[in-house]
Design a protein around this motif. Structure first.
Motif, PDB file in Angstrom:
ATOM      1  N   SER A  52       5.988  -3.091   6.471  1.00 58.77           N
ATOM      2  CA  SER A  52       4.714  -3.087   5.707  1.00 58.77           C
ATOM      3  C   SER A  52       3.595  -2.470   6.533  1.00 58.77           C
ATOM      4  CB  SER A  52       4.289  -4.509   5.331  1.00 58.77           C
ATOM      5  OG  SER A  52       5.324  -5.162   4.669  1.00 58.77           O
ATOM      6  N   LYS A  94       4.007   1.313   6.701  1.00 64.49           N
ATOM      7  CA  LYS A  94       3.595   1.963   5.439  1.00 64.49           C
ATOM      8  C   LYS A  94       2.068   2.029   5.339  1.00 64.49           C
ATOM      9  CE  LYS A  94       6.332  -0.528   2.685  1.00 64.49           C
ATOM     10  NZ  LYS A  94       7.075  -1.057   1.524  1.00 64.49           N
ATOM     11  N   GLU A  95       1.405   0.936   5.715  1.00 63.98           N
ATOM     12  CA  GLU A  95      -0.059   0.897   5.607  1.00 63.98           C
ATOM     13  C   GLU A  95      -0.700   1.907   6.563  1.00 63.98           C
ATOM     14  OE1 GLU A  95      -3.429   0.340   4.027  1.00 63.98           O
ATOM     15  OE2 GLU A  95      -1.764  -0.836   3.229  1.00 63.98           O
ATOM     16  N   ILE A  98      -2.234  -7.505   7.177  1.00 59.64           N
ATOM     17  CA  ILE A  98      -0.807  -7.840   7.053  1.00 59.64           C
ATOM     18  C   ILE A  98      -0.408  -8.883   8.106  1.00 59.64           C
ATOM     19  CG2 ILE A  98       1.535  -6.869   7.342  1.00 59.64           C
ATOM     20  CD1 ILE A  98       0.353  -4.235   6.109  1.00 59.64           C
ATOM     21  N   ASP A 102      10.686  -6.569   7.768  1.00 59.73           N
ATOM     22  CA  ASP A 102       9.831  -6.304   6.600  1.00 59.73           C
ATOM     23  C   ASP A 102       8.349  -6.269   6.975  1.00 59.73           C
ATOM     24  OD1 ASP A 102      12.052  -6.163   5.033  1.00 59.73           O
ATOM     25  OD2 ASP A 102      11.824  -8.145   4.097  1.00 59.73           O
ATOM     26  N   THR A 103       7.947  -7.199   7.863  1.00 61.91           N
ATOM     27  CA  THR A 103       6.535  -7.228   8.291  1.00 61.91           C
ATOM     28  C   THR A 103       6.165  -5.916   8.994  1.00 61.91           C
ATOM     29  OG1 THR A 103       6.599  -9.622   8.551  1.00 61.91           O
ATOM     30  CG2 THR A 103       4.834  -8.488   9.697  1.00 61.91           C
ATOM     31  N   ASN A 142      12.744   1.086   1.746  1.00 64.74           N
ATOM     32  CA  ASN A 142      13.233  -0.245   2.152  1.00 64.74           C
ATOM     33  C   ASN A 142      14.480  -0.185   3.039  1.00 64.74           C
ATOM     34  OD1 ASN A 142      11.209  -1.616   0.723  1.00 64.74           O
ATOM     35  ND2 ASN A 142      12.374  -1.357  -1.173  1.00 64.74           N
TER      36      ASN A 142
END
Length: 532
Positions: free
Chosen positions: A158, A161-162, A20, A154-155, A110
């Motif tokens: 992500s 979440k990962e 990412i 957002d980065t 989100n």
């Protein structure tokens, strides 16, 4: 096997997290984000698991259940008591809305904002001196993460979440610690030169540790010291070879703040209790440490920066670490300053192992005087030549010097391990077979043709205290003897074959024709020259 699988799954999840960030910045930067956020997940998950255990004397089915049980408990009047107990055990308390589990839910919906993660980092740092400034290298507001607030959040979202896919609830400390180590190694490989600041290749770590721990494996309360600890992986190797690893006490110092923070995280992820780790951010040569109650150690392990510059100020001649030698390591090469610092902190029955460039074995002037004094005192126990191109930050060949404080003899064992490696694309590597072979030579301590040589003090004195390994271990491979008769027969055969080819070629040329007189004249001239 399950442990291996678990470790693999964990590594692939963490590596996907790196993907990412990989397009946005180089490995030296994104390692801080990735390793820092993994560490926060570890703190948060450990906290919720412990809270659930205190409340229900059991392990939770999953982290969401643990978070719900925690929220319920906080509504109870005994909530303060629970918080105090958990703070005592974990050294920190995390509010429900700052747990990683809560962040992961927000990220899925989100609705995550990096402000929350920043607040969580700050709370941990302020909860105990153990965690002071631990997350300072993670800039959640960096433009590298994207342009503007939303993209940056957002980065991070992500990434959260990962990494949430990593199941730390069912992963023991060693698997997690090893996955972390693996990542650090991968970053070292991607980062290249800069990696020397934080990583010693595992093969070299294993040799250093197995040598320094030899004969002390069963000692309870073993103390191990690395004054240039990097990410702490060299220190943590002691765990693998000690029979009572839970009693080991780790002492380490590191100059680079970001690397020091990495080492602190690495210790916790390997399950090292706060009372067994004493780590410090500071300059090893400029200011001696430790100077408190414990100043000498059973094992000293070092992979210092090679031939670094240091001040070599005259005042250091009065410093107890260097005063016995009458001279200081030169300004342009601090190698012997690091070596003497380590030796000073070694217990009289301990062992020290340090990696340095070969120059320390033969350079003259001040270094020659220090080397002679060490040899006369019987401090140098063994010298091991390693293969070239093992390290990420240099391709030069290095050597391990093994030192002891007080012993009867003054002999030195030389081992030439320069050919014990497998060639790799970027780096050479030593396999476990290579490592075992070196350790066997070290433990047997005898002369083996082309591999090792046990030199007496007289041998070394005759060589003017020069310890260059080829002076003692002759690894010259004699070329196979040539059979002259067979060679002559081969030459005759070749001559005959050439003659046949020559004749065939001339015959072919003679068959060529042309109506052009000039061409035929040239062709006949060529044939004449070849037949001459």
């Amino acid at each position: 096997m399950a442990e291996m699988e678990n470790s693999k799954d964990l590594i692939s999840v963490l590596w996907n997290g790196a993907d990412i960030l990989r397009s946005k910045m180089d490995a030296n930067e994104y390692k801080d984000y990735l390793l820092g956020i993994v560490f926060y997940k570890y703190l948060s998950d450990s906290f919720l698991i412990r809270v659930y255990d205190l409340l229900n004397d059991d392990k939770p089915e999953n982290l969401k259940d643990a978070l719900e049980a925690y929220k319920e408990a906080l509504a109870d009047e005994s909530a303060e008591e629970l918080k105090e107990q958990i703070k005592l055990e974990c050294h920190y308390v995390i509010e429900p809305e700052l747990t990683y589990t809560f962040f992961a839910e927000m990220a899925k919906n989100n609705s995550f904002n990096r402000e929350q993660l920043q607040k969580a980092f700050n709370n941990i740092e302020q909860s105990d001196p153990l965690f002071a400034d631990l997350f300072t290298d993670i800039d959640l507001y960096s433009n590298r993460l994207g342009a503007g607030d939303q993209k940056q959040s957002d980065t991070i979202s992500s990434l959260i979440k990962e990494i949430d896919k990593a199941d730390l609830l069912n992963t023991d400390a060693d698997v997690l610690g090893n996955a972390y180590e693996y990542l650090i190694g991968q970053f070292a490989s991607e980062t290249g030169k800069k990696a020397g600041e934080f990583y010693t290749p595992q093969a070299v770590s294993k040799i250093l540790t197995r040598i320094a721990i030899a004969g002390q494996e069963k000692r309870r309360g073993l103390s191990v010291y690395d004054p240039c600890m990097g990410s702490g992986s060299l220190l943590l190797n002691a765990k693998k070879y000690a029979s009572e690893p839970e009693y080991i006490r780790y002492y380490g110092q590191e100059l680079m703040t970001s690397t020091y923070n990495l080492a602190r995280m690495n210790m916790f992820l390997h399950g090292i209790t706060p009372e067994n780790q004493k780590l410090r951010n500071g300059d090893t040569l400029d200011e001696d440490w430790p100077t408190g109650e414990e100043t000498d150690f059973n094992m000293v392990l070092m992979n210092p920066p090679y031939s670094a510059k240091w001040s070599a100020a005259a005042g250091f001649l009065q410093d107890e670490r260097f005063s016995d030698y009458g001279v200081l390591a030169p300004k342009s090469k601090a190698d012997y300053a690091f070596l003497l610092h380590g030796l000073y902190h070694l217990k009289s029955n301990g062992t020290m192992a340090i990696v340095l460039p070969h120059g320390v074995l033969f350079r003259g002037a001040a270094e020659g005087k220090i080397r002679e004094k060490l040899l006369r005192s019987g401090n140098i126990y063994a010298v091991i030549g390693l293969p070239a191109n093992l390290f990420y930050n240099t391709s030069i060949p290095t050597c391990i010097i093994v030192l002891k404080k007080h012993r009867d003899g003054r002999d030195v064992l030389f081992i030439d391990a320069s050919k014990k490696f497998e060639k790799g694309k970027r780096q050479n590597a030593m396999t476990d077979e290579h490592i075992d072979a070196v350790i066997d030579l070290y433990k047997n301590r005898e002369t083996v043709d082309k591999e090792s040589f046990l030199a007496s003090f007289e041998d070394i004195e005759k060589n003017d205290f020069n310890l260059n390994i080829p002076r003692y271990v002759d690894n010259f491979e004699k070329e196979e003897e040539v059979d002259l008769n067979a060679l002559l027969t081969d030459m005759r055969k070749t001559d005959e074959e050439l003659e046949n080819v020559h004749q065939d070629f001339v015959s072919l040329l003679k068959e060529l024709t042309s109506s052009d007189e000039n061409i035929m004249a040239s062709l006949n001239d060529l044939i004449g020259r070849i037949e001459r």
